[in-house]
Write a protein that holds these residues in place. Sequence first.
Motif, PDB file in Angstrom:
ATOM      1  N   LYS A  57       2.775 -40.430  10.376  1.00 34.16           N
ATOM      2  CA  LYS A  57       1.485 -40.268  11.063  1.00 34.16           C
ATOM      3  C   LYS A  57       1.652 -40.565  12.553  1.00 34.16           C
ATOM      4  O   LYS A  57       1.190 -41.573  13.076  1.00 34.16           O
ATOM      5  CB  LYS A  57       0.434 -41.199  10.451  1.00 34.16           C
ATOM      6  N   THR A  58       2.381 -39.697  13.219  1.00 35.60           N
ATOM      7  CA  THR A  58       2.626 -39.877  14.645  1.00 35.60           C
ATOM      8  C   THR A  58       2.099 -38.662  15.405  1.00 35.60           C
ATOM      9  O   THR A  58       1.820 -37.611  14.818  1.00 35.60           O
ATOM     10  CB  THR A  58       4.123 -40.020  14.939  1.00 35.60           C
ATOM     11  N   GLU A  59       1.997 -38.824  16.711  1.00 37.27           N
ATOM     12  CA  GLU A  59       1.548 -37.715  17.537  1.00 37.27           C
ATOM     13  C   GLU A  59       2.537 -36.553  17.471  1.00 37.27           C
ATOM     14  O   GLU A  59       2.149 -35.388  17.437  1.00 37.27           O
ATOM     15  CB  GLU A  59       1.403 -38.183  18.987  1.00 37.27           C
ATOM     16  N   ALA A  60       3.830 -36.894  17.393  1.00 32.01           N
ATOM     17  CA  ALA A  60       4.866 -35.866  17.331  1.00 32.01           C
ATOM     18  C   ALA A  60       4.773 -35.056  16.042  1.00 32.01           C
ATOM     19  O   ALA A  60       4.865 -33.824  16.056  1.00 32.01           O
ATOM     20  CB  ALA A  60       6.250 -36.506  17.444  1.00 32.01           C
ATOM     21  N   SER A  61       4.568 -35.740  14.910  1.00 32.61           N
ATOM     22  CA  SER A  61       4.476 -35.035  13.632  1.00 32.61           C
ATOM     23  C   SER A  61       3.211 -34.189  13.571  1.00 32.61           C
ATOM     24  O   SER A  61       3.208 -33.080  13.025  1.00 32.61           O
ATOM     25  CB  SER A  61       4.518 -36.014  12.453  1.00 32.61           C
ATOM     26  N   SER A  62       2.123 -34.713  14.150  1.00 25.17           N
ATOM     27  CA  SER A  62       0.871 -33.958  14.190  1.00 25.17           C
ATOM     28  C   SER A  62       1.027 -32.693  15.035  1.00 25.17           C
ATOM     29  O   SER A  62       0.569 -31.614  14.645  1.00 25.17           O
ATOM     30  CB  SER A  62      -0.244 -34.830  14.753  1.00 25.17           C
ATOM     31  N   SER A  63       1.705 -32.833  16.167  1.00 28.14           N
ATOM     32  CA  SER A  63       1.937 -31.679  17.048  1.00 28.14           C
ATOM     33  C   SER A  63       2.797 -30.645  16.360  1.00 28.14           C
ATOM     34  O   SER A  63       2.558 -29.439  16.470  1.00 28.14           O
ATOM     35  CB  SER A  63       2.610 -32.136  18.347  1.00 28.14           C
ATOM     36  N   LEU A  64       3.803 -31.128  15.625  1.00 29.32           N
ATOM     37  CA  LEU A  64       4.689 -30.219  14.906  1.00 29.32           C
ATOM     38  C   LEU A  64       3.925 -29.448  13.839  1.00 29.32           C
ATOM     39  O   LEU A  64       4.068 -28.232  13.709  1.00 29.32           O
ATOM     40  CB  LEU A  64       5.832 -31.002  14.270  1.00 29.32           C
ATOM     41  N   GLN A  65       3.090 -30.150  13.095  1.00 32.93           N
ATOM     42  CA  GLN A  65       2.305 -29.504  12.044  1.00 32.93           C
ATOM     43  C   GLN A  65       1.355 -28.470  12.636  1.00 32.93           C
ATOM     44  O   GLN A  65       1.228 -27.359  12.106  1.00 32.93           O
ATOM     45  CB  GLN A  65       1.526 -30.546  11.255  1.00 32.93           C
ATOM     46  N   GLN A  66       0.708 -28.825  13.733  1.00 32.51           N
ATOM     47  CA  GLN A  66      -0.211 -27.887  14.384  1.00 32.51           C
ATOM     48  C   GLN A  66       0.536 -26.654  14.891  1.00 32.51           C
ATOM     49  O   GLN A  66       0.028 -25.528  14.798  1.00 32.51           O
ATOM     50  CB  GLN A  66      -0.934 -28.582  15.548  1.00 32.51           C
ATOM     51  N   ALA A  67       1.738 -26.868  15.396  1.00 26.29           N
ATOM     52  CA  ALA A  67       2.545 -25.746  15.890  1.00 26.29           C
ATOM     53  C   ALA A  67       2.934 -24.824  14.740  1.00 26.29           C
ATOM     54  O   ALA A  67       2.920 -23.594  14.882  1.00 26.29           O
ATOM     55  CB  ALA A  67       3.792 -26.269  16.602  1.00 26.29           C
ATOM     56  N   GLN A  68       3.260 -25.419  13.585  1.00 28.15           N
ATOM     57  CA  GLN A  68       3.627 -24.635  12.402  1.00 28.15           C
ATOM     58  C   GLN A  68       2.439 -23.800  11.927  1.00 28.15           C
ATOM     59  O   GLN A  68       2.591 -22.613  11.602  1.00 28.15           O
ATOM     60  CB  GLN A  68       4.078 -25.577  11.278  1.00 28.15           C
TER      61      GLN A  68
END
Length: 206
Positions: free
Chosen positions: A126-137
């Motif tokens: 639950k990090t900003e990086a993982s959230s950004s990655l998911q949104q990009a996907q």
Amino acid sequence: MAKKQQSELTTAEKKKQQKRDLILESAKVVFSKKGLIDATMKDIIEECGISRGGIYLYFRSVDEIFLAVLEQRSKRKFDDVREMIMEQVPFETILNKYFSDHRKRLLHSISDGMLRAVYEYYYTHKTEASSSLQQAQLAETKRTIHEIFQVGVQQGVLKDENLAVIAENYMFVIEGLGILALTGHITEQTIDDQIAVMRQLLPYRE
């Protein structure tokens, strides 16, 4: 002399890239078998046959390797469909291919540890990086769907009406089916029914 040094540098870079690719391909095998949570660096080392020190020259952790695998997977995920789009293959052929690929993925999701690993990563990081990655996907999925629709418009098959919204709906349905498939509570009929509904959303020209 300069050309020789440049050639040697290029050769060294190629070998480095080949070793990195070997690590990623081996990691994919491990993630496909075990998912992310149960995978260890030891598993990846044993699969690729590179020493612990050799792997740490490229990656510092299982998570770092997983992110590299995920990035590579994302780039290749829609290669066949994008090639068909570039070649202006008939819209229905491209759409059928897209649905067929997702149907196979959903039906094999229980045994596909890589898919499970993706969701494990999102739910445990639950990090900003993982959230950004998911949104990009998700954005990439939506963009690809919309590009397929645009082929339909260009070929006179679809009307250019609410296609961005429909593409987003496709994305949500596909992601939802993926999560459902991982629990084992999905059937071929469910998938086929949802695909039929998605088709009905399209504004075909009469």
